[in-house]
Design an enzyme around this catalytic site. Structure first.
Site, PDB file in Angstrom:
ATOM      1  N   TRP A 100       0.821  -1.208   0.000  1.00  0.00           N
ATOM      2  CA  TRP A 100       0.000   0.000   0.000  1.00  0.00           C
ATOM      3  C   TRP A 100       0.854   1.257   0.000  1.00  0.00           C
ATOM      4  O   TRP A 100       0.542   2.223  -0.703  1.00  0.00           O
ATOM      5  CB  TRP A 100      -0.982  -0.003   1.172  1.00  0.00           C
ATOM      6  CG  TRP A 100      -1.951  -1.146   1.093  1.00  0.00           C
ATOM      7  CD1 TRP A 100      -2.086  -2.167   1.984  1.00  0.00           C
ATOM      8  CD2 TRP A 100      -2.923  -1.397   0.059  1.00  0.00           C
ATOM      9  NE1 TRP A 100      -3.069  -3.030   1.571  1.00  0.00           N
ATOM     10  CE2 TRP A 100      -3.603  -2.594   0.407  1.00  0.00           C
ATOM     11  CE3 TRP A 100      -3.279  -0.734  -1.114  1.00  0.00           C
ATOM     12  CZ2 TRP A 100      -4.623  -3.128  -0.392  1.00  0.00           C
ATOM     13  CZ3 TRP A 100      -4.290  -1.270  -1.908  1.00  0.00           C
ATOM     14  CH2 TRP A 100      -4.947  -2.457  -1.533  1.00  0.00           C
ATOM     15  N   ASP A 167      -1.566   6.527   6.562  1.00  0.00           N
ATOM     16  CA  ASP A 167      -2.613   5.616   6.100  1.00  0.00           C
ATOM     17  C   ASP A 167      -2.842   4.615   7.229  1.00  0.00           C
ATOM     18  O   ASP A 167      -2.005   3.758   7.484  1.00  0.00           O
ATOM     19  CB  ASP A 167      -2.132   4.906   4.822  1.00  0.00           C
ATOM     20  CG  ASP A 167      -3.104   3.828   4.335  1.00  0.00           C
ATOM     21  OD1 ASP A 167      -4.160   3.632   4.982  1.00  0.00           O
ATOM     22  OD2 ASP A 167      -2.801   3.189   3.305  1.00  0.00           O
ATOM     23  N   LYS A 191     -12.092  -2.013   6.993  1.00  0.00           N
ATOM     24  CA  LYS A 191     -11.257  -2.884   7.804  1.00  0.00           C
ATOM     25  C   LYS A 191     -11.492  -2.789   9.300  1.00  0.00           C
ATOM     26  O   LYS A 191     -11.239  -3.739   9.998  1.00  0.00           O
ATOM     27  CB  LYS A 191      -9.793  -2.698   7.451  1.00  0.00           C
ATOM     28  CG  LYS A 191      -9.574  -3.172   6.024  1.00  0.00           C
ATOM     29  CD  LYS A 191      -8.168  -3.124   5.559  1.00  0.00           C
ATOM     30  CE  LYS A 191      -8.075  -3.553   4.116  1.00  0.00           C
ATOM     31  NZ  LYS A 191      -7.654  -2.477   3.231  1.00  0.00           N
TER      32      LYS A 191
HETATM   33  C1  LIG Z   1      -6.987  -2.014   2.102  1.00  0.00           C
HETATM   34  C2  LIG Z   1      -5.973  -0.963   2.219  1.00  0.00           C
HETATM   35  C3  LIG Z   1      -5.882   0.110   1.299  1.00  0.00           C
HETATM   36  C4  LIG Z   1      -6.774   0.210   0.073  1.00  0.00           C
HETATM   37  O1  LIG Z   1      -8.043   0.555   0.427  1.00  0.00           O
HETATM   38  P1  LIG Z   1      -9.190   0.780  -0.665  1.00  0.00           P
HETATM   39  O2  LIG Z   1     -10.286   1.309   0.191  1.00  0.00           O
HETATM   40  O3  LIG Z   1      -9.473  -0.542  -1.277  1.00  0.00           O
HETATM   41  O4  LIG Z   1      -8.705   1.765  -1.657  1.00  0.00           O
HETATM   42  C5  LIG Z   1      -4.935   1.080   1.517  1.00  0.00           C
HETATM   43  N1  LIG Z   1      -4.099   1.026   2.561  1.00  0.00           N
HETATM   44  C6  LIG Z   1      -4.143   0.013   3.450  1.00  0.00           C
HETATM   45  C7  LIG Z   1      -3.195   0.007   4.609  1.00  0.00           C
HETATM   46  C8  LIG Z   1      -5.082  -1.000   3.315  1.00  0.00           C
HETATM   47  O5  LIG Z   1      -5.116  -2.002   4.199  1.00  0.00           O
END
Ligand SMILES: *Cc1c(COP(=O)(O)O)cnc(C)c1O
Length: 355
Positions: A100, A167, A191
């Site tokens: 990511w 993030d 998540k």
């Molecule tokens: C799942 C995830 C993403 C991507 O998320 P989307 O909502 O599918 O764009 C980005 N960063 C991390 C750390 C993730 O676990």
């Protein structure tokens, strides 16, 4: 019986939240209308949005500290781009700890000079780099708090005067951090918070407005802030379910409480991975994620037997990411301790069968 859901995302949500959400689909607020067939400008939905935004700040301890919360669309993946669009003037510093981060770096490169301060790509992202320098003149420093794919997690964050962007998609609301260290935090809902379709963005307002370039309205944080996260029709259902999950978390004792539960779950599983000679962890011990535990079988010949055993035990979603292989057990906030115990029981049963 409900399955033991270890899915990495979208993932398990509290059962009571799902029940309330399903009722709201038919009859929201006892108004004989569905949540998803009323105006997003109606007072009942505006109240949902306001509450979701307020709860986010409250749970993170960021109320009255110059921060605002937004519920946007496009996933965390769009934030890779929006962060750079809104904050990158000349130079940005990124820590590369996984798939990511790598994608975030790729998006940001288009907007200015990219300094990759450190990377663990050389060892398949199996550790968190430490002791790197962040250039003082960077517009911001970007990191990923939890690497959902590899199964590593930052336990410490650098001390720097540079503005920090993080993030937190896969560990937000799971542990106590000094959230005031960060000027911008973003997280896709699916998540630890709600269904896919909305992304929480927490912004310290005074970091905006320092960019010369024209920013398209939908990509402009200031535009969304000025409209209280209602510039266009938000993902009403995803925001509503996120609000319910945040309320659930507040009611059970907030991040302080859930962190203890999360630590217990992680300790239970990692202790078994380390004790049981049929299994092996694949990332540096000190960097292990409390959310996503990755591991392999020491004897690949046991794969089919083990897979049949956990499936028979009602376990779902522990296959590793396609880029890593092996297994990944995701233990997000709503996963109960007894589900982890179930997985550990199966691992021990495999061991007994082999001896
Ligand atoms: C799942 C995830 C993403 C991507 O998320 P989307 O909502 O599918 O764009 C980005 N960063 C991390 C750390 C993730 O676990």
């Amino acid at each position: 019986m409900k399955k033991h859901n270890f899915s990495a995302g979208p993932c398990i949500l509290p059962q009571e939240v799902l029940k309330e959400a399903s009722e709201a689909i038919l009859n929201f607020n006892n108004d004989s209308l569905s949540l998803i067939e009323i105006s997003h400008r109606s007072s009942s939905f505006v109240a949902v949005m306001d509450k979701a935004r307020a709860l986010s700040l409250e749970l993170l301890g960021l109320e009255n500290k110059g921060y605002k919360a937004l519920f946007l669309q496009g996933g965390a993946s769009l934030e890779f781009l929006m962060v750079a669009y809104n904050l990158l003037n000349k130079k940005a510093a990124y820590l590369n700890t996984g798939t990511w981060s790598d994608k975030a770096i790729k998006e940001a490169k288009a907007f200015g000079e990219m300094i990759e301060v450190a990377s663990s790509k050389d060892k398949k992202y199996s550790y968190i780099p430490k002791g790197y320098n962040i250039p003082e003149d960077a517009d911001y420093f970007h990191c990923t708090s939890n690497n959902t794919v590899a199964g590593t997690q930052m336990k410490e964050f650098p001390e720097t005067n540079v503005s920090m962007v993080c993030d937190m998609s896969s560990d937000i609301f799971s542990r106590q951090l000094d959230f005031e260290k960060f000027d911008l935090i973003y997280a896709g809902a699916q998540k630890n918070m709600g269904p896919a379709g909305t992304t929480l963005v927490i912004i310290k307002e005074d970091i905006l407005g320092k960019i010369e370039r024209h920013i398209p309205s939908m990509l402009n944080y200031q535009v969304h802030l000025d409209k209280d996260s209602m510039f266009n029709t938000p993902s009403v259902f995803a925001v509503y379910v996120s609000m319910l999950t945040l309320q659930w978390l507040k009611d059970i004792g907030g991040i302080k409480f859930i962190e203890e539960v999360n630590n217990k779950k992680a300790a239970l599983l990692y202790d078994e991975i380390d004790r049981n000679s049929l299994f092996k962890g694949i990332v540096a011990k000190e960097d292990r994620s409390t959310m996503n535990a990755t591991f392999i079988l020491t004897n690949e010949g046991l794969t089919e037997t083990f897979d049949n055993m956990w499936k028979d035990a009602g376990i779902s979603g522990i296959n590793g990411h396609r880029s890593v292989g092996g297994y990944r057990a995701s233990m997000y906030n709503a996963l109960p301790l007894y589900s982890v115990q179930k997985l550990v029981d199966v691992m021990q049963e495999l061991e007994r069968n082999q001896s």
